[in-house]
Write a protein that holds these residues in place. Structure first.
Motif, short mmCIF file in Angstrom:
data_model
loop_
_atom_site.label_atom_id
_atom_site.label_comp_id
_atom_site.label_asym_id
_atom_site.label_seq_id
_atom_site.Cartn_x
_atom_site.Cartn_y
_atom_site.Cartn_z
N TRP A 109 -61.12 -19.88 95.49
CA TRP A 109 -62.26 -19.32 96.23
C TRP A 109 -63.39 -20.35 96.10
CZ3 TRP A 109 -61.30 -14.09 97.80
CH2 TRP A 109 -60.21 -13.50 97.19
N ALA A 110 -63.58 -21.16 97.12
CA ALA A 110 -64.58 -22.22 97.07
C ALA A 110 -65.76 -21.84 97.95
CB ALA A 110 -63.98 -23.54 97.53
N GLY A 111 -66.96 -21.76 97.35
CA GLY A 111 -68.15 -21.39 98.09
C GLY A 111 -69.30 -22.33 97.81
N THR A 112 -70.48 -21.95 98.30
CA THR A 112 -71.66 -22.78 98.11
C THR A 112 -72.28 -22.62 96.73
OG1 THR A 112 -73.03 -21.04 99.07
CG2 THR A 112 -72.20 -22.73 100.56
N ASP A 113 -71.92 -21.54 96.04
CA ASP A 113 -72.52 -21.30 94.73
C ASP A 113 -71.57 -21.60 93.57
OD1 ASP A 113 -70.86 -19.29 95.52
OD2 ASP A 113 -72.12 -17.65 94.78
N ASN A 114 -70.27 -21.46 93.81
CA ASN A 114 -69.31 -21.76 92.74
C ASN A 114 -67.91 -21.88 93.33
OD1 ASN A 114 -68.03 -19.08 92.83
ND2 ASN A 114 -69.93 -18.35 91.89
N GLN A 115 -67.01 -22.29 92.47
CA GLN A 115 -65.60 -22.36 92.83
C GLN A 115 -64.79 -21.68 91.74
OE1 GLN A 115 -63.85 -26.11 94.32
NE2 GLN A 115 -62.24 -25.87 92.78
N VAL A 116 -63.88 -20.80 92.16
CA VAL A 116 -63.06 -20.05 91.22
C VAL A 116 -61.59 -20.34 91.52
CG1 VAL A 116 -62.42 -17.78 90.35
CG2 VAL A 116 -64.79 -18.25 90.99
N ASP A 117 -60.85 -20.76 90.50
CA ASP A 117 -59.42 -21.02 90.63
C ASP A 117 -58.65 -20.06 89.73
OD1 ASP A 117 -59.76 -23.16 92.40
OD2 ASP A 117 -60.09 -24.56 90.74
N VAL A 118 -57.67 -19.40 90.31
CA VAL A 118 -56.76 -18.55 89.54
C VAL A 118 -55.39 -19.22 89.56
CG1 VAL A 118 -55.70 -16.28 89.32
CG2 VAL A 118 -58.04 -16.48 90.18
N THR A 119 -54.88 -19.57 88.39
CA THR A 119 -53.61 -20.27 88.29
C THR A 119 -52.62 -19.44 87.46
OG1 THR A 119 -54.35 -21.49 86.34
CG2 THR A 119 -54.71 -22.52 88.48
N GLN A 120 -51.35 -19.74 87.69
CA GLN A 120 -50.24 -19.12 86.95
C GLN A 120 -50.22 -17.59 87.11
OE1 GLN A 120 -49.88 -22.47 83.37
NE2 GLN A 120 -50.33 -20.37 82.85
N LYS A 121 -50.78 -17.09 88.22
CA LYS A 121 -50.74 -15.66 88.47
C LYS A 121 -49.30 -15.25 88.80
CE LYS A 121 -53.01 -12.17 91.36
NZ LYS A 121 -53.97 -11.96 92.50
N ASN A 122 -48.80 -14.24 88.12
CA ASN A 122 -47.41 -13.81 88.27
C ASN A 122 -46.44 -14.95 87.96
OD1 ASN A 122 -48.37 -11.29 89.28
ND2 ASN A 122 -48.52 -12.17 91.32
N GLY A 123 -46.87 -15.83 87.11
CA GLY A 123 -46.06 -17.01 86.81
C GLY A 123 -44.91 -16.72 85.85
N LYS A 124 -43.85 -17.48 86.02
CA LYS A 124 -42.70 -17.35 85.14
C LYS A 124 -41.82 -18.58 85.25
CE LYS A 124 -40.19 -14.69 88.66
NZ LYS A 124 -39.50 -13.41 88.95
N VAL A 125 -40.99 -18.79 84.22
CA VAL A 125 -39.98 -19.84 84.21
C VAL A 125 -38.64 -19.17 83.96
CG1 VAL A 125 -39.22 -21.99 83.13
CG2 VAL A 125 -41.67 -21.47 83.27
N GLU A 126 -37.69 -19.43 84.83
CA GLU A 126 -36.39 -18.78 84.72
C GLU A 126 -35.30 -19.69 85.27
OE1 GLU A 126 -36.49 -15.27 87.12
OE2 GLU A 126 -37.33 -16.31 88.86
N PRO A 127 -34.04 -19.45 84.89
CA PRO A 127 -32.95 -20.25 85.44
C PRO A 127 -32.93 -20.16 86.97
CG PRO A 127 -32.19 -19.01 83.54
CD PRO A 127 -33.57 -18.51 83.84
N PHE A 128 -32.57 -21.29 87.60
CA PHE A 128 -32.66 -21.40 89.05
C PHE A 128 -31.55 -20.63 89.76
CE2 PHE A 128 -31.67 -24.07 92.90
CZ PHE A 128 -32.71 -23.59 93.67
N SER A 129 -30.35 -20.72 89.27
CA SER A 129 -29.20 -20.09 89.93
C SER A 129 -28.39 -19.31 88.90
CB SER A 129 -28.33 -21.15 90.61
OG SER A 129 -27.74 -22.00 89.64
N SER A 130 -27.40 -18.59 89.38
CA SER A 130 -26.53 -17.84 88.47
C SER A 130 -25.78 -18.79 87.55
CB SER A 130 -25.56 -16.97 89.26
OG SER A 130 -24.80 -17.75 90.17
N ASP A 131 -25.38 -19.95 88.07
CA ASP A 131 -24.70 -20.94 87.22
C ASP A 131 -25.65 -21.46 86.15
OD1 ASP A 131 -22.34 -22.77 86.74
OD2 ASP A 131 -23.89 -24.27 87.19
N ASP A 132 -26.89 -21.70 86.52
CA ASP A 132 -27.88 -22.15 85.53
C ASP A 132 -28.15 -21.06 84.50
OD1 ASP A 132 -28.45 -24.73 86.71
OD2 ASP A 132 -29.51 -23.66 88.31
N GLU A 133 -28.14 -19.80 84.92
CA GLU A 133 -28.34 -18.71 83.96
C GLU A 133 -27.19 -18.65 82.96
OE1 GLU A 133 -29.62 -13.99 83.94
OE2 GLU A 133 -28.94 -14.94 85.80
N ALA A 134 -25.97 -18.91 83.43
CA ALA A 134 -24.81 -18.91 82.52
C ALA A 134 -24.94 -20.04 81.50
CB ALA A 134 -23.53 -19.05 83.33
N ARG A 135 -25.41 -21.21 81.92
CA ARG A 135 -25.60 -22.34 81.00
C ARG A 135 -26.71 -22.03 80.00
NH1 ARG A 135 -23.50 -27.41 82.54
NH2 ARG A 135 -22.28 -27.33 84.47
#
Length: 332
Positions: A109-135
């Motif tokens: 949200w970039a404006g004339t008075d300030n800028q607000v950044d929201v990062t990693q919202k609903n973020g996660k790290v997980e295996p990419f595929s079913s084969d990767d999940e098995a590994r």
């Protein structure tokens, strides 16, 4: 009383003799005399009323006019960018490598008075595929896995959101750039500098034009950026391209320099042909690697919203502003 009346009757003067000719002359003279003007009679009759009306009219004119009602100030506009990002990373031991996907929603949200950044919202790290999940399960479902060929580890699981707020006007270096594609391309090339190879210069110029297209700029300047981008050396035009969410558009692609895990890929910018707004920027494999086939996106940034709005930033609940973010990358 009767005697008195009798005396008065006797004292009455005799009636004058009647002269008809004289009476006619006198009557004619009276008729010929000018009559008094009606306006004088009207003025005498309505003069006080007219004077009072004039005084009232003068007072109305001289009275101070009421100030116009104060209009409420228009709410400040902000440049709102909502993106869904994800990228692939190869982790695990060399004898049992697997691919994980880092995904998160990001908002600016970039404006004339300030800028607000929201990062990693609903973020996660997980295996990419079913084969990767098995590994990953074979490796014991670790919550941290080493990067293949790197010196860091990757945290597997949910990521905590982070909020950064910068006070001050929106930093927008693209707002005053030329609207002519030829001049704009020269300006972007000057900004990128002449360090490195020509291929590197062309790629940095293309990336700067892509970044410009997602900034808070005018429509004519955005069109100029896309036209300039199409003329950068090494850029090729894309036909109709379908994204992972089913949407499709047209765009451009340019060979990208290698990273520490991937070589042989290109950066693509997919644009909505109706609005001219970017839909996604992504890195797509041009050669199979790590068990991933050609045309597999290894990085993607999907633009869900690129708009001007007066809505205030919506922040995730319970997140401390400007606190150090929890990075999914852990130094070993």
């Amino acid at each position: 009383m009767e005697d008195l009346l009798k005396d008065l009757t006797q004292a009455k003067p005799p009636a004058p003799e009647v002269d008809p000719e004289r009476m006619e002359r006198d009557l004619a003279r009276i008729i010929a005399m000018p009559q008094p003007a009606k306006i004088r009679t009207s003025a005498r009759r309505f003069g006080p009323v007219l004077v009072a009306a004039a005084v009232i009219a003068l007072a109305v004119v001289l009275l101070p006019r009421p100030a116009p009602p104060v209009q409420p100030a228009a709410p400040p506009q902000r440049w709102h960018v909502l993106t869904q990002k994800w990228e692939l990373m190869i982790v695990g031991e060399p004898t049992n490598p697997y691919t994980v996907m880092l995904s998160a929603t990001e908002e600016r949200w970039a404006g004339t008075d300030n800028q607000v950044d929201v990062t990693q919202k609903n973020g996660k790290v997980e295996p990419f595929s079913s084969d990767d999940e098995a590994r990953w399960e074979t490796a014991g479902k670790p919550t941290e896995a080493p990067q293949l060929g790197g010196h860091s580890s990757v945290r597997i699981g949910p990521m905590q959101p982070a909020v950064r707020k910068i006070d001050g006007p929106e930093p927008n270096p693209f707002a005053g750039l030329p609207t002519d594609p030829v001049e704009l391309k020269k300006t972007l090339q000057t900004v990128t500098g002449d360090n490195g190879s020509q291929d590197s210069l062309h790629y940095r110029t293309a990336m700067l034009a892509m970044q410009m297209m997602t900034a808070n700029i005018s429509d004519d300047r955005r069109r100029a950026a896309f036209e300039a981008l199409k003329t950068v050396d090494g850029v090729r035009l894309l036909d109709r391209t379908t994204l992972r969410d089913g949407r499709s558009g047209t765009g451009v692609a340019i060979p990208a320099p290698p990273t520490f895990q991937f070589t042989g890929f290109e950066t693509q910018l997919v644009v909505n042909p109706e609005t001219g707004l970017p839909m996604a920027r992504r890195n797509v494999l041009t050669a199979p690697q790590h068990g991933l086939p050609v045309t597999t996106p290894i990085f993607e940034e999907v633009y869900l919203l690129l708009e001007r709005t007066t809505i205030d930033p919506i922040l995730p609940h319970g997140v401390v502003v400007n606190a150090a973010p929890e990075s999914p990358i852990i130094e070993r």
